[in-house]
Design a protein around this motif. Structure first.
Motif, PDB file in Angstrom:
ATOM      1  N   VAL A  24       0.823  -1.213   0.000  1.00 21.63           N
ATOM      2  CA  VAL A  24       0.000   0.000   0.000  1.00 21.63           C
ATOM      3  C   VAL A  24       0.860   1.267   0.000  1.00 21.63           C
ATOM      4  O   VAL A  24       0.494   2.275  -0.614  1.00 21.63           O
ATOM      5  CB  VAL A  24      -0.971  -0.015   1.198  1.00 21.63           C
ATOM      6  N   THR A  25       1.998   1.229   0.670  1.00 20.45           N
ATOM      7  CA  THR A  25       2.865   2.407   0.659  1.00 20.45           C
ATOM      8  C   THR A  25       3.444   2.645  -0.723  1.00 20.45           C
ATOM      9  O   THR A  25       3.579   3.791  -1.170  1.00 20.45           O
ATOM     10  CB  THR A  25       3.998   2.257   1.686  1.00 20.45           C
ATOM     11  N   GLU A  26       3.786   1.568  -1.423  1.00 22.93           N
ATOM     12  CA  GLU A  26       4.326   1.714  -2.774  1.00 22.93           C
ATOM     13  C   GLU A  26       3.274   2.260  -3.730  1.00 22.93           C
ATOM     14  O   GLU A  26       3.580   3.075  -4.607  1.00 22.93           O
ATOM     15  CB  GLU A  26       4.848   0.361  -3.272  1.00 22.93           C
ATOM     16  N   ARG A  27       2.027   1.828  -3.563  1.00 28.00           N
ATOM     17  CA  ARG A  27       0.971   2.316  -4.444  1.00 28.00           C
ATOM     18  C   ARG A  27       0.756   3.819  -4.269  1.00 28.00           C
ATOM     19  O   ARG A  27       0.619   4.570  -5.238  1.00 28.00           O
ATOM     20  CB  ARG A  27      -0.341   1.559  -4.166  1.00 28.00           C
ATOM     21  N   VAL A  28       0.738   4.261  -3.020  1.00 26.41           N
ATOM     22  CA  VAL A  28       0.543   5.691  -2.775  1.00 26.41           C
ATOM     23  C   VAL A  28       1.737   6.483  -3.276  1.00 26.41           C
ATOM     24  O   VAL A  28       1.584   7.550  -3.887  1.00 26.41           O
ATOM     25  CB  VAL A  28       0.300   5.946  -1.272  1.00 26.41           C
ATOM     26  N   HIS A  29       2.932   5.975  -3.042  1.00 28.63           N
ATOM     27  CA  HIS A  29       4.130   6.697  -3.471  1.00 28.63           C
ATOM     28  C   HIS A  29       4.210   6.795  -4.990  1.00 28.63           C
ATOM     29  O   HIS A  29       4.623   7.829  -5.528  1.00 28.63           O
ATOM     30  CB  HIS A  29       5.376   5.999  -2.934  1.00 28.63           C
ATOM     31  N   GLU A  30       3.833   5.737  -5.686  1.00 35.24           N
ATOM     32  CA  GLU A  30       3.867   5.781  -7.144  1.00 35.24           C
ATOM     33  C   GLU A  30       2.834   6.754  -7.687  1.00 35.24           C
ATOM     34  O   GLU A  30       3.079   7.445  -8.671  1.00 35.24           O
ATOM     35  CB  GLU A  30       3.618   4.378  -7.711  1.00 35.24           C
ATOM     36  N   LYS A  77      -9.853  -2.341   4.744  1.00 31.87           N
ATOM     37  CA  LYS A  77      -9.353  -1.113   4.130  1.00 31.87           C
ATOM     38  C   LYS A  77      -8.076  -0.686   4.850  1.00 31.87           C
ATOM     39  O   LYS A  77      -7.990  -0.759   6.073  1.00 31.87           O
ATOM     40  CB  LYS A  77     -10.393   0.012   4.229  1.00 31.87           C
ATOM     41  N   TRP A  78      -7.122  -0.254   4.070  1.00 34.27           N
ATOM     42  CA  TRP A  78      -5.875   0.271   4.627  1.00 34.27           C
ATOM     43  C   TRP A  78      -5.920   1.793   4.635  1.00 34.27           C
ATOM     44  O   TRP A  78      -6.330   2.407   3.653  1.00 34.27           O
ATOM     45  CB  TRP A  78      -4.675  -0.188   3.804  1.00 34.27           C
ATOM     46  N   ILE A  79      -5.493   2.384   5.728  1.00 37.43           N
ATOM     47  CA  ILE A  79      -5.372   3.840   5.807  1.00 37.43           C
ATOM     48  C   ILE A  79      -3.891   4.172   5.925  1.00 37.43           C
ATOM     49  O   ILE A  79      -3.190   3.667   6.816  1.00 37.43           O
ATOM     50  CB  ILE A  79      -6.152   4.418   6.999  1.00 37.43           C
ATOM     51  N   VAL A  80      -3.421   4.996   5.000  1.00 36.38           N
ATOM     52  CA  VAL A  80      -2.014   5.392   4.959  1.00 36.38           C
ATOM     53  C   VAL A  80      -1.947   6.911   5.103  1.00 36.38           C
ATOM     54  O   VAL A  80      -2.573   7.641   4.324  1.00 36.38           O
ATOM     55  CB  VAL A  80      -1.348   4.959   3.642  1.00 36.38           C
ATOM     56  N   ASP A  81      -1.217   7.370   6.095  1.00 36.71           N
ATOM     57  CA  ASP A  81      -1.013   8.807   6.272  1.00 36.71           C
ATOM     58  C   ASP A  81       0.085   9.284   5.333  1.00 36.71           C
ATOM     59  O   ASP A  81       1.124   8.623   5.179  1.00 36.71           O
ATOM     60  CB  ASP A  81      -0.621   9.119   7.716  1.00 36.71           C
ATOM     61  N   ALA A  82      -0.150  10.421   4.699  1.00 31.63           N
ATOM     62  CA  ALA A  82       0.834  11.006   3.790  1.00 31.63           C
ATOM     63  C   ALA A  82       1.054  12.465   4.171  1.00 31.63           C
ATOM     64  O   ALA A  82       0.136  13.140   4.650  1.00 31.63           O
ATOM     65  CB  ALA A  82       0.369  10.883   2.341  1.00 31.63           C
ATOM     66  N   TYR A  83       2.270  12.938   3.930  1.00 31.05           N
ATOM     67  CA  TYR A  83       2.662  14.263   4.398  1.00 31.05           C
ATOM     68  C   TYR A  83       3.182  15.114   3.239  1.00 31.05           C
ATOM     69  O   TYR A  83       3.832  14.609   2.319  1.00 31.05           O
ATOM     70  CB  TYR A  83       3.771  14.157   5.458  1.00 31.05           C
ATOM     71  N   THR A  84       2.886  16.393   3.309  1.00 32.30           N
ATOM     72  CA  THR A  84       3.577  17.356   2.470  1.00 32.30           C
ATOM     73  C   THR A  84       4.743  17.896   3.288  1.00 32.30           C
ATOM     74  O   THR A  84       4.585  18.255   4.459  1.00 32.30           O
ATOM     75  CB  THR A  84       2.651  18.514   2.062  1.00 32.30           C
ATOM     76  N   THR A  85       5.917  17.922   2.679  1.00 26.30           N
ATOM     77  CA  THR A  85       7.123  18.345   3.391  1.00 26.30           C
ATOM     78  C   THR A  85       7.925  19.304   2.526  1.00 26.30           C
ATOM     79  O   THR A  85       7.726  19.396   1.313  1.00 26.30           O
ATOM     80  CB  THR A  85       8.011  17.135   3.746  1.00 26.30           C
ATOM     81  N   SER A  86       8.825  19.995   3.168  1.00 28.23           N
ATOM     82  CA  SER A  86       9.752  20.876   2.466  1.00 28.23           C
ATOM     83  C   SER A  86      10.987  21.051   3.336  1.00 28.23           C
ATOM     84  O   SER A  86      10.915  20.934   4.561  1.00 28.23           O
ATOM     85  CB  SER A  86       9.114  22.244   2.174  1.00 28.23           C
ATOM     86  N   ASP A  87      12.115  21.297   2.693  1.00 28.42           N
ATOM     87  CA  ASP A  87      13.332  21.625   3.426  1.00 28.42           C
ATOM     88  C   ASP A  87      13.739  23.075   3.191  1.00 28.42           C
ATOM     89  O   ASP A  87      14.870  23.460   3.462  1.00 28.42           O
ATOM     90  CB  ASP A  87      14.479  20.692   3.026  1.00 28.42           C
ATOM     91  N   ARG A  88      12.769  23.902   2.694  1.00 26.60           N
ATOM     92  CA  ARG A  88      13.078  25.275   2.331  1.00 26.60           C
ATOM     93  C   ARG A  88      12.240  26.298   3.097  1.00 26.60           C
ATOM     94  O   ARG A  88      12.185  27.461   2.701  1.00 26.60           O
ATOM     95  CB  ARG A  88      12.849  25.476   0.818  1.00 26.60           C
ATOM     96  N   PHE A  89      11.605  25.910   4.168  1.00 32.60           N
ATOM     97  CA  PHE A  89      10.808  26.861   4.928  1.00 32.60           C
ATOM     98  C   PHE A  89      11.752  27.789   5.690  1.00 32.60           C
ATOM     99  O   PHE A  89      12.655  27.338   6.397  1.00 32.60           O
ATOM    100  CB  PHE A  89       9.882  26.142   5.908  1.00 32.60           C
ATOM    101  N   PRO A  90      11.582  29.124   5.585  1.00 30.94           N
ATOM    102  CA  PRO A  90      12.547  30.054   6.173  1.00 30.94           C
ATOM    103  C   PRO A  90      12.512  30.058   7.697  1.00 30.94           C
ATOM    104  O   PRO A  90      11.458  29.943   8.313  1.00 30.94           O
ATOM    105  CB  PRO A  90      12.120  31.411   5.608  1.00 30.94           C
ATOM    106  N   TYR A  91      13.692  30.162   8.284  1.00 30.55           N
ATOM    107  CA  TYR A  91      13.846  30.313   9.742  1.00 30.55           C
ATOM    108  C   TYR A  91      13.202  29.166  10.515  1.00 30.55           C
ATOM    109  O   TYR A  91      12.691  29.363  11.607  1.00 30.55           O
ATOM    110  CB  TYR A  91      13.267  31.652  10.205  1.00 30.55           C
ATOM    111  N   ASP A 147      -8.117  -0.324  -4.904  1.00 27.89           N
ATOM    112  CA  ASP A 147      -8.535   1.053  -5.194  1.00 27.89           C
ATOM    113  C   ASP A 147      -7.838   2.018  -4.243  1.00 27.89           C
ATOM    114  O   ASP A 147      -7.701   1.758  -3.047  1.00 27.89           O
ATOM    115  CB  ASP A 147     -10.051   1.195  -5.030  1.00 27.89           C
ATOM    116  N   ILE A 148      -7.436   3.175  -4.775  1.00 27.02           N
ATOM    117  CA  ILE A 148      -6.742   4.184  -3.980  1.00 27.02           C
ATOM    118  C   ILE A 148      -7.542   5.479  -4.028  1.00 27.02           C
ATOM    119  O   ILE A 148      -7.879   5.969  -5.108  1.00 27.02           O
ATOM    120  CB  ILE A 148      -5.322   4.458  -4.515  1.00 27.02           C
TER     121      ILE A 148
END
Length: 987
Positions: free
Chosen positions: A573-579, A600-614, A648-649
């Motif tokens: 399930v993690t591979e399906r979401v990542h793809e 049913k599988w529930i997978v948490d997904a995150y929006t991330t960044s390494d450019r947030f100031p300060y 299904d995703i």
């Protein structure tokens, strides 16, 4: 008219050559065939893989996502590839013209030795196709590299403001997250292109003799002019890079905290401005003076530029930091620390954490533990997930090819009661020996897991085994009204299953046991897939594509397929979401939910960044794609739901205010589903994700401090407690926070002061209803000691009764296992609980033995939680009775004969059969009649010695020294034992 490329040069006499054999010609033709066919095969293979990917995205209903991704990727690759080819071709053309106009290239210098080696000169008619081929090759490589950066452009196109500015440049965070990566990508690409172009031009000039070192060093003037323009262009791009470097300081982690520090503002930024101007001036100087062959001016300017870059961007900032900043760091860095605290809290969602003062009174009575908070104590976990996994695997795998991963903690309403439930999915074992070897077995027969197991983690059978709600093959519920009945138990998509399988073939699929075979003794029941998951294998072309992509020719030649056959791959399930959404960070712990008879599988997904100031970065190695990556922005913006049968995703957008998610929703409008469409049955099972809470707690241990001086001096910094040599992981409990009306699923983690062991805070993330996502910190008093997890663990292991029993249990064949140490908030107290198991090596099935509970510094245990509570209350009553100066201990000193035990005030309705109260490090005080025969002087001496030992124990406890504490209590026990022996002697 003769072309200048066809200049005739005198040919040296050829040496006589031997006639070439047929074998040489054959090998030459083979080489040509390989050179032509190999690229063709690579291209065909890439097209077939793209076709298979297209079929997969069709399967999940997101074909537009792949088309958009590949469209932008191709556009970027083609665009930059053409730009690269145009720049290289134009410069190579100029180089050829320079070489053509500089025809007088003597092979030998006048007067030189005629036998000296000739200067190698590539003929012009050979140089032209070579340069063309080099330009094409470099263009293809650069295009492929640039095509992989499609995310940068798409994020920029969908950008929106965060509403958070950096303190120095006063730009919204969106500029750093969305715009800066694109600008840096462009400048780095142009710098690399100019360097490659310059190297290619130099090589062309050397090959044609325009630049030569022997026999006479020589560089044509026109070549110098050409190269000077390339160097000038590089300097102009470098000037732009210096401007970007100024903005990049807002995300720099070079200083005390992330952001532009005092040294950056007062030394590096002026230095960057100086180098920006110097780069532009040097570009002009090189162009003007290179044409005049003023090499000293050009050389001196270049050397000065390099020296200045080292001094103003390296030496000067280091001196400023050491001389001006470090002696007054708090004052100098006050502004950057203030901005860093605010922006780090905003980047990780820490600003919504509420802090509530909490005093651990450690004063719970029987009603509070067993009646008033029954919903909390009745759901106390007696089974730790890592132990339950082994038990369930041994008892419920039932087939050698099935296995279980770690059980998932969830909650269900059972017969109207809100209960904690642990769900384990029965999946195929990925082990090498689990499935019989053979392509038919691995790809056609053993295709899926089957069913799940559900347990009540707070209940234990008389044999020390878990109480099952759902078990066996086929899966059956043990009681009505659980809502755990499975109508579709097959598990084709789960946490295991990296390899592809083919379903719907002539070969029946092993199901362990199927619904049709219920009640029969059939150990090899077969089934056939009837769902819509996987890709249809209709047509020979698809089989060719599958065989090529998976490098398995048996797909092409097998006769087992039918018109209903489907190929399934990307089954984790993690591979399906990542793809499907590679721009999301995937949580490392998917969990299963039983909803309307399906898994049913529930997978948490995150929006991330390494450019947030300060914002200070933190490692996200706990996630599925972590791998040591650092991020300084993180949001749990997406919940992915995957059907275990069809695959299904559905990606539900949970955070509508997240600008990064907003950018992706603009680019892929059909990829995400609004959270309002999430079914209520699934919404009731949403959990606050562990990986996000892990990151937030590690940040909050320092960023809970808002005062700059405290922050700088680490005055009130916390740390994650360590138990048995490992950090205490956050854990889910069903409990009621102080001041709340009802129990809810909480993800909790205690915190301790930096380098100390006592507990200072208790963090809880909430998961139920409208409280989902809220985090509460119970702030404990720093004036009174509250036992921390490691201290309680030490008290448990040092307890006289516990240590004695553990030694008796531990043999060559038996192993004692300590379960998770849980801490629950109950009213105005914190209650610790830890289960203890015994595992026989031959059976390899851990069995529950005892539950240890701790309140304050009192330890007790029992076979069940109620019995442990009774023992705990009895021991605390003994302690209170012995320490109360108004008890009958005084009359004993006067020679009284009252032999009533000090624990006589224990409620008389204590059920018979409960465990004898387990001793902790709290040694029982003597009953009043124990020393009735002692004289006043003897009794005074005993009480004085015991009091001194208790004072020492109290001092050790306040310092957090558990070893000293245990030694002091053992001294108390020795003193009391010696006093009893003295009493027994005749007067």
């Amino acid at each position: 008219m003769q072309d200048d490329d066809d200049v005739v040069r005198p040919l040296r006499p050829r040496r006589a050559q031997r006639p070439q054999a047929r074998g040489g010609r054959l090998w030459r033709w083979r080489g040509r065939i390989i050179v032509l066919v190999l690229p063709l095969l690579l291209i065909i293979g890439s097209l077939l893989r793209f076709y298979v990917d297209l079929l997969w995205f069709d399967e999940v209903g997101q074909r537009d996502v792949l088309v958009t991704r590949y469209g932008w990727s191709a556009a970027m690759g083609l665009g930059f590839g053409l730009l690269t080819f145009a720049v290289l071709f134009a410069n190579f053309t100029v180089a050829r013209r320079v070489a053509r106009n500089d025809l007088y290239v003597p092979f030998l210098n006048a007067g030189a030795d005629p036998d000296a080696p000739e200067q190698p000169v590539v003929p012009h008619f050979v140089l032209k196709p070579v340069l063309l081929g080099v330009a094409a090759l470099v263009a293809v490589i650069s295009g492929l590299v640039m095509s992989s950066r499609w995310e940068v452009v798409l994020r920029f196109l969908g950008r929106s403001d965060f509403g958070v500015d950096d303190p120095h440049f006063h730009r919204d965070a969106s500029f750093y997250v969305f715009t800066m990566p694109l600008l840096e990508l462009v400048t780095h690409a142009l710098q690399a292109l100019l360097v490659v172009t310059a190297l290619g031009v130099v090589a062309a000039y050397v090959a044609t003799g325009v630049i030569r070192y022997t026999p006479v060093p020589r560089v044509a003037r026109t070549a110098v002019v050409h190269l000077s323009w390339l160097v000038a262009a590089f300097l102009v791009v470098s000037a732009a890079q210096y401007r970007l470097s100024m903005w990049d300081l807002a995300t720099s982690a070079r200083g005390y905290v992330a952001g532009a520090g005092w040294t950056d503002v007062h030394a590096r930024i002026p230095g960057y401005w100086l180098m920006l101007v110097a780069s532009l001036v040097l570009a002009v100087v090189i162009v003007l003076y290179a044409r005049r062959e003023r090499w000293r001016v050009v050389g001196g300017s270049v050397v000065g530029w390099f020296v200045a870059s080292i001094i103003v961007t390296g030496v000067v900032p280091a001196l400023v930091q050491n001389v001006l900043v470090e002696p007054n760091e708090l004052d100098r860095e006050h502004k950057v620390i203030t901005g860093n605290i605010a922006n780090t809290r905003a980047a990780f969602g820490l600003g919504v954490i509420t802090t509530t003062p909490f005093k651990d009174e450690a004063s719970l009575d029987r009603a509070a533990l067993l009646t008033d908070n029954a919903a909390t104590t009745d759901n106390l976990r007696l089974w730790s997930p890592f132990v339950l996994r082994d038990v369930v695997h041994q008892e419920q795998a039932l087939r050698r090819y099935y296995t279980f991963n770690r059980p998932d903690v969830d909650r269900y309403t059972i017969d109207g009661d809100y209960r904690q439930v642990m769900v384990s999915v029965r999946e195929l074992d990925p082990g090498n020996n689990a499935i019989s070897n053979g392509w038919t077995n691995e790809r056609l027969a053993y295709t899926h897991g089957y069913g799940a197991v559900a347990t009540l983690p707070n209940e234990v059978t008389r044999q020390g085994k878990p109480e099952y709600l759902l078990r066996n093959l086929p899966p059956k519920t043990t009681q009505a009204g659980t809502g755990l009945d499975l109508k579709r138990p097959e598990v084709y998509f789960g946490e295991n299953g990296n390899d592809f399988v083919i379903v719907g073939s002539k070969q029946g699929e092993i199901s362990g046991s199927s619904q049709e075979d219920a009640g029969k003794d059939d150990t090899s029941a077969r089934s056939h897939y009837t769902g819509a998951g996987g890709i249809r294998m209709s047509g020979f072309g698809r089989r060719i594509a599958f065989a090529s992509t998976f490098r398995d020719p048996r797909i092409l030649f097998s006769g087992q397929f039918t018109s209903k056959s489907r190929l399934m791959f990307r089954r984790t399930v993690t591979e399906r979401v990542h793809e499907l959404a590679p721009f999301l960070e995937i949580d490392g712990d998917p969990y299963a939910v039983i909803e309307k008879g399906r898994i049913k599988w529930i997978v948490d997904a995150y929006t991330t960044s390494d450019r947030f100031p300060y914002s200070n970065a933190v490692n996200v190695g706990t996630t599925a794609q972590g791998g040591g990556r650092d991020v300084n922005y993180m949001r749990n913006s997406v919940k992915a739901v995957i059907d275990a049968y069809d695959g299904d995703i559905t990606l539900y957008a949970m955070d509508e205010k997240d600008p990064i998610l907003g950018a992706w929703r603009d680019i892929f409008p059909k990829l995400f589903t609004d959270k309002s469409k999430l079914p209520e049955e699934l919404r009731a099972h949403l959990r606050y994700p562990e990986d996000l809470f892990e990151v937030q707690t590690r940040q909050w241990k320092r960023y809970h401090m808002s005062d700059v001086a405290d922050f700088y001096q680490h005055e009130d910094e916390w740390e994650v407690p360590s138990v048995s040599g490992a950090d205490l992981k956050a854990f889910y409990v069903l409990a009621k926070l102080p001041g709340e009306a009802k129990e809810e699923l909480l993800l909790i983690r205690p915190m301790t002061p930096l380098t100390k062991k006592n507990m200072v805070a208790y963090m809880a993330a909430r998961s139920d209803g409208s409280n989902y996502g809220k985090i509460t910190t119970l702030r404990l008093s720093t004036q009174e000691l509250t036992q921390g997890p490691s201290q309680v663990q030490a008290l448990i292991k040092q307890d006289t009764d516990v240590s004695r029993q553990v030694r008796e249990w531990t043999t060559a064949n038996n192993t004692v296992i300590y379960g998770d140490l849980l801490v629950l908030p109950i009213d105005k107290s914190l209650l610790y609980a830890q289960p203890i198991y015994l595992e026989n090596q031959e059976a390899a099935i851990p069995e529950f033995q005892k539950i240890v509970v701790a309140l304050g510094d009192t330890i007790a245990w029992g076979d069940t939680f109620p019995s442990a509570v009774e023992s705990l209350l009895a021991k605390r009553a003994d302690d209170v009775g012995a320490s109360d100066p108004n008890t009958d201990q005084g009359s004993g000193a006067e020679g009284g004969t009252n032999d009533t035990p000090s624990g006589s005030d224990t409620p008389s309705d204590t059920p018979s059969g409960t465990d004898t109260p387990a001793g902790g490090n709290d040694v029982p005080r003597p009953a009043p009649g124990d020393f009735a025969d002692l004289s006043k002087d003897q009794l005074a001496k005993v009480l004085g010695d015991v009091s001194a030992a208790y004072d020492r124990a109290d001092a050790c406890q306040r310092k957090g020294d558990t070893v000293c504490y245990a030694e002091a209590l053992e001294q108390v026990e020795r003193l009391l034992a010696a006093a009893r022996e003295t009493k027994a002697k005749p007067a």
